[in-house]
Design a protein around this motif. Structure first.
Motif: not given
Ligand code: HAM
Length: 414
Positions: A120, A130, A306
């Protein structure tokens, strides 16, 4: 004493091994995006705060406590995610006037002011996709399969697909009300955050990672028979396509996701190789986001993986890219000839390097081993007089004298 600067908390430096592993993942993903006919776009790191407050939801963790605001630049934030941003791009350019179906991919850094821990970060990277313009359940399945394909292609073996449906906005509203009613008598078992969420954004309570909250929510036995018939059919069809294509999944009725724009299908891919931050990627439908951001009523779905979590799951010690040739000199008088050869090799697209520190031949050979050079080309006085060099094949431990004019072909064809 002068100040020692350190990296900002929650950010990571990638050494050359990690950078190599990172780029490998990016290249493989890029190829998968191409295979699935997604068009890559590159969007800025800076956006208006309001885009995410409205897009991701005012009461989401991202909008409430994780946005990085740019000081002195009113209302400008570092982007925390890509979906709302892609929609902003789509609407700003009125792309809906230029077609009815779009597939975009993006690769880049995201920023969230979270409490850092393993997996994280405050600056991390998304591989995102998308698809805008279709509500077809087959598209939901395709999007999920693309995410899984990328993970397969990069080599993430242990992974599980969790899938759920939230239904349409109306279903979500009915569900939220039911949840508030059912949780009312159990309020005291919830964490402070959830007590607050119950009033503002009850669905988020389901998503809480707190053990007591989880136990309380599970005891409610919620989930079944709460969707309208359209949404139930949609979900059944998505699962039907996944079944037909033999994709393994677990229906997770408590999966709601922390971003408010989702409707209908939501999914998460977890990996046991990750520890507590086990989501390696996630996504879902956001059929109302485009409308809610002032555009036409167009459905969409996407996901983001991620990259840092992929690297953790791969346990990448990260091999550095190999150098094809290292050009060494046995005699300093031949350094000019060696440099010329380095230029020629590079001109042919062969990665190569030489010594700039006047090292002994032994030192140069050591440097070649360190760079994992496949070949070492040695310029020696004797050989040079004959128009030759020594070519050392480091993999086969063979050394041979060859004509200098044949060197490029020899190295190229190996
Ligand atoms: P999200 O679940 O917030 O979704 O982020 C997607 C992935 O980004 C997570 O499953 C994780 O692997 C990685 N991730 C999120 N936050 C962190 C962090 N603080 N540090 C490291 N890795 C992280 C979205 O962001 C949506 N926009 C996904 C989406 C696209 N839904 C529809 N279209």
């Amino acid at each position: 004493m002068s100040k020692k600067y350190r990296s900002i908390r929650g950010t990571a430096d990638f050494d050359s091994h990690q950078a190599y592993a990172f780029n490998r993942v990016v290249e493989i993903a890029r190829q998968s995006f191409k295979n699935y006919s997604f068009d890559e776009i590159i969007l800025p790191f800076l956006e208006e705060e309001g885009l995410f407050v409205r897009g991701v939801g005012q009461n989401s963790d991202i909008a409430e406590k994780q946005l990085f605001r740019i000081q002195d630049k009113d209302g400008v934030v570092l982007r925390p995610e890509g979906t709302a941003q892609v929609v902003r791009y789509f609407l700003e350019n009125s792309l809906f006037n230029h077609g009815d179906f779009f597939k975009f991919s993006y690769i880049g850094a995201m920023f969230r002011g979270e409490r850092p821990q393993k997996g994280r970060l405050r600056q991390f990277h998304h591989l995102g996709a998308e698809a805008i313009g279709s509500d077809n359940p087959a598209l939901d399945a395709q999007i999920i399969i693309l995410a899984l394909d990328i993970l397969d292609a990069v080599g993430v073996k242990e992974k599980e697909l969790l899938i759920n449906t939230l239904g349409c906005d109306k279903d979500k509203e009915i569900f939220s009300k039911e949840l508030v009613k059912k949780l009312d008598s159990k309020k005291n078992n919830l964490c402070e955050d959830c007590k607050r969420r119950l009033g503002k954004n009850p669905l988020r309570v389901i998503d809480c990672k707190n053990k007591e909250c989880k136990k309380t929510v599970t005891s409610l036995n919620i989930g079944e028979g709460r969707l309208c018939s359209n949404c139930q059919t949609h979900f059944d069809e998505v699962l039907g396509v996944l079944d037909m294509l033999k994709i393994k999944y677990t229906h997770a009725p408590y999966l709601v996701r922390g971003l408010d724009y989702y409707t209908n299908t939501v999914f998460e891919i977890t990996s046991s190789a990750l520890g507590s931050q086990d989501a390696i990627g996630a996504g879902g439908r956001y059929n109302n986001l485009i409308k809610n951001l002032g555009g036409p009523d167009i459905p969409a779905i996407g996901f983001a993986l991620g990259i840092e979590r992929i690297l953790i799951a791969l346990g990448e010690s990260g091999e550095k890219e190999r150098l094809k040739a290292y050009v060494a000199v046995a005699d300093n008088s031949l350094r000019g000839d060696a440099l010329k050869m380095v230029n020629e090799l590079r001109g042919e697209g062969i990665s190569c390097d030489t010594d700039y520190c006047l090292k002994s031949l032994k030192g140069q050979l050591r440097a070649a081993v360190k760079r994992r050079a496949r070949f070492v080309v040695i310029f020696g006085e004797e050989e040079h007089k004959k128009g030759c060099v020594l070519l050392k094949d480091m993999d086969k431990s063979i050394q041979s004298e060859i004509k200098t004019k044949d060197l490029i072909n020899e190295v190229k064809n190996a």
